[in-house]
Design a protein around this motif. Structure first.
Motif, mmCIF file in Angstrom:
data_model
loop_
_atom_site.group_PDB
_atom_site.id
_atom_site.type_symbol
_atom_site.label_atom_id
_atom_site.label_comp_id
_atom_site.label_asym_id
_atom_site.label_seq_id
_atom_site.Cartn_x
_atom_site.Cartn_y
_atom_site.Cartn_z
ATOM 1 N N PHE A 105 0.376 23.626 5.961
ATOM 2 C CA PHE A 105 0.540 22.280 5.420
ATOM 3 C C PHE A 105 -0.597 21.919 4.464
ATOM 4 O O PHE A 105 -0.428 21.104 3.559
ATOM 5 N N SER A 106 -1.762 22.523 4.659
ATOM 6 C CA SER A 106 -2.893 22.261 3.766
ATOM 7 C C SER A 106 -2.596 22.683 2.331
ATOM 8 O O SER A 106 -3.198 22.165 1.384
ATOM 9 N N GLU A 107 -1.654 23.626 2.150
ATOM 10 C CA GLU A 107 -1.280 24.053 0.805
ATOM 11 C C GLU A 107 -0.313 23.074 0.152
ATOM 12 O O GLU A 107 -0.159 23.039 -1.066
ATOM 13 N N HIS A 108 0.359 22.255 0.965
ATOM 14 C CA HIS A 108 1.304 21.264 0.457
ATOM 15 C C HIS A 108 0.600 19.953 0.105
ATOM 16 O O HIS A 108 0.917 19.312 -0.903
ATOM 17 N N ILE A 109 -0.362 19.569 0.936
ATOM 18 C CA ILE A 109 -1.066 18.296 0.739
ATOM 19 C C ILE A 109 -1.830 18.325 -0.576
ATOM 20 O O ILE A 109 -2.614 19.239 -0.841
ATOM 21 N N GLY A 110 -1.597 17.327 -1.404
ATOM 22 C CA GLY A 110 -2.248 17.247 -2.705
ATOM 23 C C GLY A 110 -1.369 17.675 -3.869
ATOM 24 O O GLY A 110 -1.671 17.369 -5.025
ATOM 25 N N ARG A 111 -0.266 18.379 -3.579
ATOM 26 C CA ARG A 111 0.638 18.781 -4.669
ATOM 27 C C ARG A 111 1.341 17.576 -5.259
ATOM 28 O O ARG A 111 1.628 17.541 -6.460
ATOM 29 N N PHE A 112 1.633 16.578 -4.424
ATOM 30 C CA PHE A 112 2.361 15.385 -4.851
ATOM 31 C C PHE A 112 1.525 14.163 -4.452
ATOM 32 O O PHE A 112 1.773 13.529 -3.423
ATOM 33 N N PRO A 113 0.499 13.843 -5.246
ATOM 34 C CA PRO A 113 -0.468 12.810 -4.839
ATOM 35 C C PRO A 113 0.153 11.425 -4.707
ATOM 36 O O PRO A 113 0.996 11.017 -5.514
ATOM 37 N N VAL A 114 -0.274 10.723 -3.658
ATOM 38 C CA VAL A 114 0.239 9.396 -3.330
ATOM 39 C C VAL A 114 -0.929 8.494 -2.937
ATOM 40 O O VAL A 114 -1.865 8.936 -2.258
ATOM 41 N N VAL A 115 -0.864 7.232 -3.358
ATOM 42 C CA VAL A 115 -1.825 6.213 -2.923
ATOM 43 C C VAL A 115 -1.028 5.060 -2.325
ATOM 44 O O VAL A 115 -0.117 4.539 -2.967
ATOM 45 N N LEU A 116 -1.378 4.671 -1.102
ATOM 46 C CA LEU A 116 -0.715 3.572 -0.406
ATOM 47 C C LEU A 116 -1.668 2.399 -0.260
ATOM 48 O O LEU A 116 -2.780 2.555 0.244
ATOM 49 N N VAL A 117 -1.228 1.215 -0.700
ATOM 50 C CA VAL A 117 -1.961 -0.037 -0.490
ATOM 51 C C VAL A 117 -1.148 -0.848 0.508
ATOM 52 O O VAL A 117 0.020 -1.165 0.248
ATOM 53 N N GLU A 118 -1.743 -1.184 1.665
ATOM 54 C CA GLU A 118 -0.978 -1.864 2.706
ATOM 55 C C GLU A 118 -1.830 -2.932 3.380
ATOM 56 O O GLU A 118 -3.057 -2.929 3.264
ATOM 57 N N PRO A 119 -1.184 -3.871 4.086
ATOM 58 C CA PRO A 119 -1.903 -5.026 4.637
ATOM 59 C C PRO A 119 -3.070 -4.676 5.552
ATOM 60 O O PRO A 119 -4.055 -5.417 5.607
ATOM 61 N N ALA A 120 -2.991 -3.573 6.265
ATOM 62 C CA ALA A 120 -4.051 -3.214 7.213
ATOM 63 C C ALA A 120 -5.271 -2.594 6.542
ATOM 64 O O ALA A 120 -6.211 -2.180 7.234
ATOM 65 N N ASP A 121 -5.298 -2.527 5.220
ATOM 66 C CA ASP A 121 -6.428 -1.904 4.535
ATOM 67 C C ASP A 121 -7.762 -2.578 4.845
ATOM 68 O O ASP A 121 -8.809 -1.920 4.784
ATOM 69 N N THR A 122 -7.759 -3.860 5.167
ATOM 70 C CA THR A 122 -9.027 -4.518 5.496
ATOM 71 C C THR A 122 -9.652 -3.944 6.765
ATOM 72 O O THR A 122 -10.833 -4.175 7.026
ATOM 73 N N ASP A 123 -8.880 -3.170 7.544
ATOM 74 C CA ASP A 123 -9.446 -2.470 8.699
ATOM 75 C C ASP A 123 -10.526 -1.482 8.271
ATOM 76 O O ASP A 123 -11.397 -1.120 9.074
ATOM 77 N N LEU A 124 -10.483 -1.038 7.012
ATOM 78 C CA LEU A 124 -11.525 -0.149 6.508
ATOM 79 C C LEU A 124 -12.904 -0.792 6.623
ATOM 80 O O LEU A 124 -13.919 -0.098 6.775
ATOM 81 N N ILE A 125 -12.938 -2.104 6.555
ATOM 82 C CA ILE A 125 -14.199 -2.834 6.687
ATOM 83 C C ILE A 125 -14.410 -3.308 8.115
ATOM 84 O O ILE A 125 -15.491 -3.180 8.683
ATOM 85 N N ARG A 126 -13.353 -3.843 8.737
ATOM 86 C CA ARG A 126 -13.491 -4.491 10.035
ATOM 87 C C ARG A 126 -13.661 -3.517 11.198
ATOM 88 O O ARG A 126 -14.335 -3.806 12.176
ATOM 89 N N GLU A 127 -13.007 -2.356 11.098
ATOM 90 C CA GLU A 127 -12.979 -1.436 12.237
ATOM 91 C C GLU A 127 -14.160 -0.468 12.212
ATOM 92 O O GLU A 127 -15.070 -0.591 11.391
ATOM 93 N N GLY A 128 -14.139 0.510 13.123
ATOM 94 C CA GLY A 128 -15.254 1.425 13.284
ATOM 95 C C GLY A 128 -15.279 2.548 12.266
ATOM 96 O O GLY A 128 -14.436 2.646 11.370
ATOM 97 N N SER A 129 -16.254 3.414 12.432
ATOM 98 C CA SER A 129 -16.525 4.460 11.444
ATOM 99 C C SER A 129 -15.370 5.454 11.301
ATOM 100 O O SER A 129 -15.171 6.031 10.230
ATOM 101 N N GLU A 130 -14.595 5.662 12.369
ATOM 102 C CA GLU A 130 -13.497 6.623 12.306
ATOM 103 C C GLU A 130 -12.487 6.253 11.225
ATOM 104 O O GLU A 130 -11.947 7.127 10.529
#
Length: 363
Positions: A105-130
């Protein structure tokens, strides 16, 4: 990059549905619960071999079905690739590209690049380091397949080493030589991957500052930092001296999985002092930076998925985002909205090809 058509069978709330898409702007219209986000997740899954919202693949199978299938066509300029994914409850996931089974699957990932913007993105700031590590690892993995291969190897060693530590505690002893073998492999990967993370954050921050200033009209000085102890000269020694601490904790207490990323504006943490508007500008600027860097480093515009942006962003940020859509900064874009009249009013004035797609609940 664009996806031209997609067939879904027994994927979440879809029994069977067939879609064709505009090469520029697609607005998915339908009431809440109709499947707009699920359709975006199907595109994400077909491109990246996993769901954006579920950690386990079977959660995407319709509740009374044994499998799901996704079948779509991606296109870059005049080159088209048919991609098919099948997930069974009791069998290994399978991905085909132009009829050829994908072995890694690592050979497939990146062939068709996608960016998702979704409501939970603020978790990048609010949640933990993981959550922050997952974001940056995801971006880097789509750009650099070598990074993904090394990261998967590190996670595999980490899981095995942690299992060994737990087993040692339960059995009352451990083999220091075996633990040392894991030490050497993980130290090498930590040093290699942390250098790549540090280099990437330098690139990311420069582009990020530009996008944040565009969205916020330059009101604050923002910064993103990579927080790690892996680049210090004594890291290998410290890692090897952690055996007793690791045994007591029954897990590996130093390593790549302990890294974090710092987000600040005007020198203070965004998490503690940022307003709702600042948080939204910060994470949207991160997604725009992800998009731009992926285009620069891969030479192709990713597919952009904007989930529920009209409800989650204020009018000013929506206007600035749509101006980027109109001026061609993005390639193919998907926007979901539960209010058709609002979407048509906002998007009808954009001077670009567009398609409004009605998404209805499964009968």
């Amino acid at each position: 990059m664009r996806i031209e058509k997609l067939l879904l069978r027994q994927f979440k709330n879809y029994r069977e549905a067939d879609f064709e898409f505009s090469s520029r702007l697609n607005c998915l219209l339908g009431e809440n619960g109709s499947g707009k986000t699920n359709l975006m997740d199907a595109i994400y899954f077909l491109a990246l071999t996993k769901s954006a919202f579920h950690s386990q693949d079977p959660f995407c199978i319709a509740h009374d079905a044994e499998y799901f299938m996704l079948d779509g066509t991606f296109a870059e300029e005049d080159r088209r690739t048919a991609v098919k994914c099948v997930v069974h409850r009791t069998q290994r996931k399978a991905i085909w590209a132009d009829g050829k089974l994908c072995d890694k699957f690592s050979e497939h990932i990146g062939r068709f690049p996608v960016v998702l913007v979704e409501p939970a993105d603020t978790d990048l700031i609010r949640e933990g380091s993981e959550v922050r590590r997952k974001f940056f690892d995801g971006v880097m993995s789509q750009i650099n397949s070598g990074y993904l291969v090394d990261l998967l190897a590190y996670n595999r060693y980490l899981s095995q080493r942690n299992a060994l530590l737990k087993m040692a505690v339960s059995s009352g002893g451990y083999d220091d030589a075996v633990l040392g073998m894991y030490d050497e492999a993980m130290i090498d990967l930590c040093e290699r991957l942390s250098r790549q993370r540090a280099t990437f954050i330098g690139q990311f921050e420069t582009v990020f500052q530009k996008h944040y200033h565009y969205l916020s009209e330059g009101r604050e000085a923002v910064a993103i930092s990579y927080e790690t102890g892996l680049l210090e000269n004594d890291f290998p020694t410290r890692f090897k001296l952690q055996h007793q601490a690791d045994l007591q904790a029954q897990r590996t207490t130093l390593g790549l999985h302990r890294d974090d990323y710092g987000f600040t504006f005007d020198g203070v943490p965004v998490k503690k002092f940022g307003s709702q508007g600042q948080l939204k500008s910060f994470v949207l600027a991160m997604r725009l930076t992800q998009f731009e860097l992926m285009e620069q480093l891969k030479g192709v515009k990713p597919i952009l998925l904007l989930d529920d942006v009209f409800d989650k962003l204020d009018e000013k940020r929506v206007k600035r985002l749509l101006s980027l859509v109109e001026n061609g900064f993005f390639g193919q874009v998907f926007i979901s909205d539960a209010r058709p009249d609002r979407s048509r009013q906002i998007l009808d004035g954009l001077a670009c090809e567009k398609r409004f797609i009605e998404v209805k609940p499964a009968s």
